[in-house]
Design a protein around this motif. Sequence first.
Motif, PDB file in Angstrom:
ATOM      1  N   VAL A 127       1.714   1.075  -9.374  1.00 42.61           N
ATOM      2  CA  VAL A 127       1.613  -0.256  -9.417  1.00 42.61           C
ATOM      3  C   VAL A 127       2.180  -0.815 -10.638  1.00 42.61           C
ATOM      4  N   SER A 128       3.044  -1.887 -11.021  1.00 42.85           N
ATOM      5  CA  SER A 128       3.650  -2.140 -12.237  1.00 42.85           C
ATOM      6  C   SER A 128       4.159  -3.612 -11.870  1.00 42.85           C
ATOM      7  N   GLU A 129       4.972  -4.254 -13.009  1.00 39.75           N
ATOM      8  CA  GLU A 129       5.269  -5.554 -12.462  1.00 39.75           C
ATOM      9  C   GLU A 129       6.668  -5.289 -11.694  1.00 39.75           C
ATOM     10  N   SER A 130       7.076  -3.985 -11.579  1.00 44.72           N
ATOM     11  CA  SER A 130       8.325  -3.781 -10.643  1.00 44.72           C
ATOM     12  C   SER A 130       8.111  -3.040  -9.437  1.00 44.72           C
ATOM     13  N   VAL A 131       6.643  -2.822  -9.049  1.00 43.57           N
ATOM     14  CA  VAL A 131       6.497  -1.966  -7.994  1.00 43.57           C
ATOM     15  C   VAL A 131       5.054  -2.740  -7.447  1.00 43.57           C
ATOM     16  N   ALA A 132       4.838  -3.323  -6.236  1.00 47.02           N
ATOM     17  CA  ALA A 132       3.876  -3.679  -5.790  1.00 47.02           C
ATOM     18  C   ALA A 132       3.442  -3.030  -4.319  1.00 47.02           C
ATOM     19  N   VAL A 133       2.096  -2.787  -4.006  1.00 48.06           N
ATOM     20  CA  VAL A 133       1.974  -2.182  -2.699  1.00 48.06           C
ATOM     21  C   VAL A 133       0.517  -2.628  -1.843  1.00 48.06           C
ATOM     22  N   LEU A 134       0.916  -2.886  -0.598  1.00 47.82           N
ATOM     23  CA  LEU A 134       0.040  -3.152   0.280  1.00 47.82           C
ATOM     24  C   LEU A 134      -0.476  -2.042   1.232  1.00 47.82           C
ATOM     25  N   HIS A 135      -1.763  -1.986   1.573  1.00 48.44           N
ATOM     26  CA  HIS A 135      -1.952  -1.152   2.458  1.00 48.44           C
ATOM     27  C   HIS A 135      -2.842  -1.638   3.802  1.00 48.44           C
ATOM     28  N   VAL A 261       7.715 -12.009  -3.175  1.00 44.76           N
ATOM     29  CA  VAL A 261       8.024 -11.118  -1.993  1.00 44.76           C
ATOM     30  C   VAL A 261       6.604 -10.566  -1.564  1.00 44.76           C
ATOM     31  N   ARG A 262       5.620 -10.043  -2.760  1.00 41.23           N
ATOM     32  CA  ARG A 262       4.390  -9.514  -2.199  1.00 41.23           C
ATOM     33  C   ARG A 262       3.634 -10.458  -1.521  1.00 41.23           C
ATOM     34  N   ALA A 263       3.725 -11.591  -2.197  1.00 43.58           N
ATOM     35  CA  ALA A 263       2.926 -12.772  -1.868  1.00 43.58           C
ATOM     36  C   ALA A 263       3.300 -13.227  -0.179  1.00 43.58           C
ATOM     37  N   THR A 264       4.526 -13.170   0.052  1.00 45.14           N
ATOM     38  CA  THR A 264       4.950 -13.590   1.357  1.00 45.14           C
ATOM     39  C   THR A 264       4.580 -12.539   2.427  1.00 45.14           C
ATOM     40  N   VAL A 265       4.687 -11.163   2.144  1.00 40.25           N
ATOM     41  CA  VAL A 265       4.483 -10.130   2.912  1.00 40.25           C
ATOM     42  C   VAL A 265       3.173 -10.057   3.378  1.00 40.25           C
ATOM     43  N   ALA A 266       2.187 -10.172   2.060  1.00 43.77           N
ATOM     44  CA  ALA A 266       0.829 -10.186   2.380  1.00 43.77           C
ATOM     45  C   ALA A 266       0.118 -11.170   3.204  1.00 43.77           C
ATOM     46  N   SER A 267       0.647 -12.559   3.019  1.00 33.80           N
ATOM     47  CA  SER A 267       0.283 -13.693   3.782  1.00 33.80           C
ATOM     48  C   SER A 267       0.459 -13.592   5.281  1.00 33.80           C
ATOM     49  N   HIS A 268       1.541 -12.895   5.681  1.00 32.60           N
ATOM     50  CA  HIS A 268       1.859 -12.605   6.970  1.00 32.60           C
ATOM     51  C   HIS A 268       1.200 -11.713   7.661  1.00 32.60           C
ATOM     52  N   PHE A 269       1.235 -10.314   6.862  1.00 33.95           N
ATOM     53  CA  PHE A 269       0.556  -9.089   7.507  1.00 33.95           C
ATOM     54  C   PHE A 269      -0.828  -9.055   6.740  1.00 33.95           C
ATOM     55  N   LYS A 270      -1.813  -9.440   7.248  1.00 34.20           N
ATOM     56  CA  LYS A 270      -3.065  -9.451   6.737  1.00 34.20           C
ATOM     57  C   LYS A 270      -3.911  -8.078   6.595  1.00 34.20           C
ATOM     58  N   PRO A 271      -4.847  -7.854   5.823  1.00 32.93           N
ATOM     59  CA  PRO A 271      -5.272  -6.509   5.800  1.00 32.93           C
ATOM     60  C   PRO A 271      -5.955  -6.161   7.105  1.00 32.93           C
ATOM     61  N   ALA A 272      -6.078  -5.012   7.610  1.00 41.15           N
ATOM     62  CA  ALA A 272      -6.251  -4.679   9.162  1.00 41.15           C
ATOM     63  C   ALA A 272      -7.942  -4.465   8.913  1.00 41.15           C
TER      64      ALA A 272
END
Length: 272
Positions: A127-135, A261-272
């Motif tokens: 994880v850095s300014e150029s890499v974000a992850v969601l689990h 993009v991280r915020a957009t994806v995270a708002s649509h695909f919530k944590p399980a």
Amino acid sequence: MKLRYPAMCRLCGTELPVRAEAIYERATKTVRCIACPTGVEAVAPATEVETDEPSAVVPVEDTGVAGLSARREYERRRAKDEERLRQKWGKLGGIAVALSEEKQSTKAWATGAVGEERLGARLDSLVSESVAVLHDRRIPGTKANIDHIAITAAGIWVIDAKRYKGRPELKIEGGILRPKVEKVLVGRRDCTKLVDGVLKQVDLVREVVGDLPVTGSLCFVEADWPLIGGAFTTRAVQVLWPKRLAKLLVEDEGSVDVAVVRATVASHFKPA
């Protein structure tokens, strides 16, 4: 605490026997070794904020907990299996539970959870300014989930983690006189349907991010990969191992606004 039942450390995968000392994490209902990292940094990035308590630490953002839904399902199935034994054997139920082996269908969930947790830890290290992850992201309207989503400057990666034994390989059948068919094998196990699953997840993410590049990946965590080569692509899905995946993620270059993009994806695909 001392364990009443055998368990598995959610971070390193070590099997912990009955009465072993371990740390119980109430929020995720999992355990980990005493030697494994402690604190919120073992679950999600955190930072200090100003509160009434000067040393308070809170999560910066909810990246999700790798393997959490698989771990929950394992615990649910194990509890259900034990309850069946107790009902069947009555007063001898405790002994029956202690002497019985876990059902393979139940144990498979714990095995899968460990694979997701180990890959999640490696992804978190990038994880850095150029890499974000969601689990462990829930697919809306279903009980299914996406193991990991990585956002880089070049686009999005949809990652399915598997902890299978054996050597992954691509087998191509047919060709000139009949349709060409690509099969993914791990040892003698036909894993072709896993590719279908990744492609469906890629399509779901693509619906959310529009024209941004979305790459599917099937990552085998503890497979018997050869020393040279081994990774391959089938139907645009990359089949590889954690170290190889990490290298591709950090080398990705582009102009994607990772945070947006991280915020957009995270708002649509919530944590399980």
